[in-house]
Design a protein around this motif. Sequence first.
Motif, PDB file in Angstrom:
ATOM      1  N   GLN A  73      73.740  55.768 -22.515  1.00 34.27           N
ATOM      2  CA  GLN A  73      73.594  54.324 -22.388  1.00 34.27           C
ATOM      3  C   GLN A  73      72.317  53.806 -23.040  1.00 34.27           C
ATOM      4  OE1 GLN A  73      76.322  52.402 -19.262  1.00 34.27           O
ATOM      5  NE2 GLN A  73      74.373  52.853 -18.274  1.00 34.27           N
TER       6      GLN A  73
ATOM      7  N   CYS B  71      74.605  59.837 -17.389  1.00 37.65           N
ATOM      8  CA  CYS B  71      75.004  58.968 -18.507  1.00 37.65           C
ATOM      9  C   CYS B  71      73.820  58.219 -19.117  1.00 37.65           C
ATOM     10  CB  CYS B  71      76.042  57.954 -18.028  1.00 37.65           C
ATOM     11  SG  CYS B  71      77.557  58.691 -17.386  1.00 37.65           S
TER      12      CYS B  71
ATOM     13  N   GLY C 207      78.049  50.331 -19.143  1.00 35.77           N
ATOM     14  CA  GLY C 207      79.434  50.780 -19.042  1.00 35.77           C
ATOM     15  C   GLY C 207      80.055  50.566 -17.678  1.00 35.77           C
ATOM     16  N   ASP C 208      81.380  50.706 -17.624  1.00 35.74           N
ATOM     17  CA  ASP C 208      82.117  50.611 -16.365  1.00 35.74           C
ATOM     18  C   ASP C 208      81.985  51.921 -15.590  1.00 35.74           C
ATOM     19  OD1 ASP C 208      83.102  48.025 -16.805  1.00 35.74           O
ATOM     20  OD2 ASP C 208      84.755  48.806 -18.025  1.00 35.74           O
TER      21      ASP C 208
ATOM     22  N   ASN D  87      72.483  51.909 -26.202  1.00 40.42           N
ATOM     23  CA  ASN D  87      72.849  50.495 -26.204  1.00 40.42           C
ATOM     24  C   ASN D  87      71.682  49.587 -25.825  1.00 40.42           C
ATOM     25  OD1 ASN D  87      75.549  51.182 -26.739  1.00 40.42           O
ATOM     26  ND2 ASN D  87      76.013  51.387 -24.567  1.00 40.42           N
TER      27      ASN D  87
ATOM     28  N   LYS E 232      75.780  52.193 -13.928  1.00 42.56           N
ATOM     29  CA  LYS E 232      76.984  51.607 -14.497  1.00 42.56           C
ATOM     30  C   LYS E 232      77.522  50.563 -13.519  1.00 42.56           C
ATOM     31  CE  LYS E 232      78.533  55.031 -17.832  1.00 42.56           C
ATOM     32  NZ  LYS E 232      79.727  55.744 -18.377  1.00 42.56           N
TER      33      LYS E 232
ATOM     34  N   GLY F 173      81.108  44.890 -27.287  1.00 42.43           N
ATOM     35  CA  GLY F 173      81.153  46.004 -26.351  1.00 42.43           C
ATOM     36  C   GLY F 173      80.188  45.818 -25.197  1.00 42.43           C
ATOM     37  N   LYS F 174      80.495  46.427 -24.079  1.00 46.81           N
ATOM     38  CA  LYS F 174      79.661  46.316 -22.886  1.00 46.81           C
ATOM     39  C   LYS F 174      78.376  47.119 -23.054  1.00 46.81           C
ATOM     40  CE  LYS F 174      83.719  45.698 -19.956  1.00 46.81           C
ATOM     41  NZ  LYS F 174      84.616  46.311 -18.963  1.00 46.81           N
TER      42      LYS F 174
END
Length: 367
Positions: free
Chosen positions: A321, A317, A82-83, A324, A290, A78-79
């Motif tokens: 995030q 966000c 994020g996008d 992660n 992102k 997984g990234k």
Amino acid sequence: MAVVATLLPLLRQTAWWIRVFDFPRLQIVGITLLTLGATAMLGWHQLPGWAGLSAMGALGIVVAYQSVRIAPYTPLVGKQVGDSTLKDGQRHLSLAVMNVLQFNKEGAKALATLQQADPDVIMAVETDKWWYEQLKPLEKTHPYTCHEPLDNTYGLLFFSRLPLEACQVKYLLDDDVPSLHSRVQLPDGKTWVRLYGLHPKPPAPAESKTSTKRDAELLLVGKEIEQHKEPTIVFGDMNDVAWSHTSELFRRVSGLMDPRVGRGLLPTFHADYTALRWPLDHVFVSPDFKVDDMERLPYVGSDHFPIYIKLSYEPECKEEQEENAEQADADDHQEANEKIQEGFQEEAEEEAEEAANPEKQRKELTT
């Protein structure tokens, strides 16, 4: 050889001939798989006793270990960042990093590549006064600048379309290796982002016999970032791969994230040899960003490919995030402090040696 190349980096020693094996993990996997294939075809059972099984087992472990270290930099995971889904261009920031190779004379190609990519922020390294003249036209569209052209392959040029604040060049460890420190204002006119542009010396016989000062410079910046909560981007030719122990320690201490994780290797060096490539040019971001776009730019005559990234600032966000992000523990902080101290100690020893041998220093400067 593959087994030795895998084991040496685990020693955590800083000697260049050990640290160099941090780089070619993908190549080690490829060579080991070829060796396994050839051994299987020839018949490992023809080797005496347990030698065949032991050799096959050791090579299998090499492939497994190296693959685990590389896997985060493939789309198989997984990234980490994020996008972007943000359509508001007022909170976007694009930047490009280009190591021009000082002795490369394809200035027009480099300029055209940067003009076509048209990022908001540009840092070009290994830039001397000749390269400044080649890239000076960028100042028409990017009027905010902070330059330090040098003829020692560590010069830097910095161009921004967006307003800068407190932009300065610092020499953190080496007295001949500059780094960029600034804040840039996003198009929204109210958000400021802290920027660090780095290009430390690589562990190589002609540059630095150890990775000590390179590691210390990265961690000095990481410790500084740890002290504030501003949106932050660190970028440049780090002369280190993303999967090295030092890069991982830097991310944990700083709290920054690697947009490559989950997207792909995007190897930027060596541009002339397809089989000998790894990611040396990096962008690390705080969790409030992102990724809108990330790509390797075309060949410009250098031994590095430039890298481009477009980010969106999405503080809403950040908490999501941060889950992660890699977290530092007490041992990480202690190790970082020790590496920084070792870096300053090595620089002091080198300065003392130069002061004691002025003739040697003058000779090096003239060669």
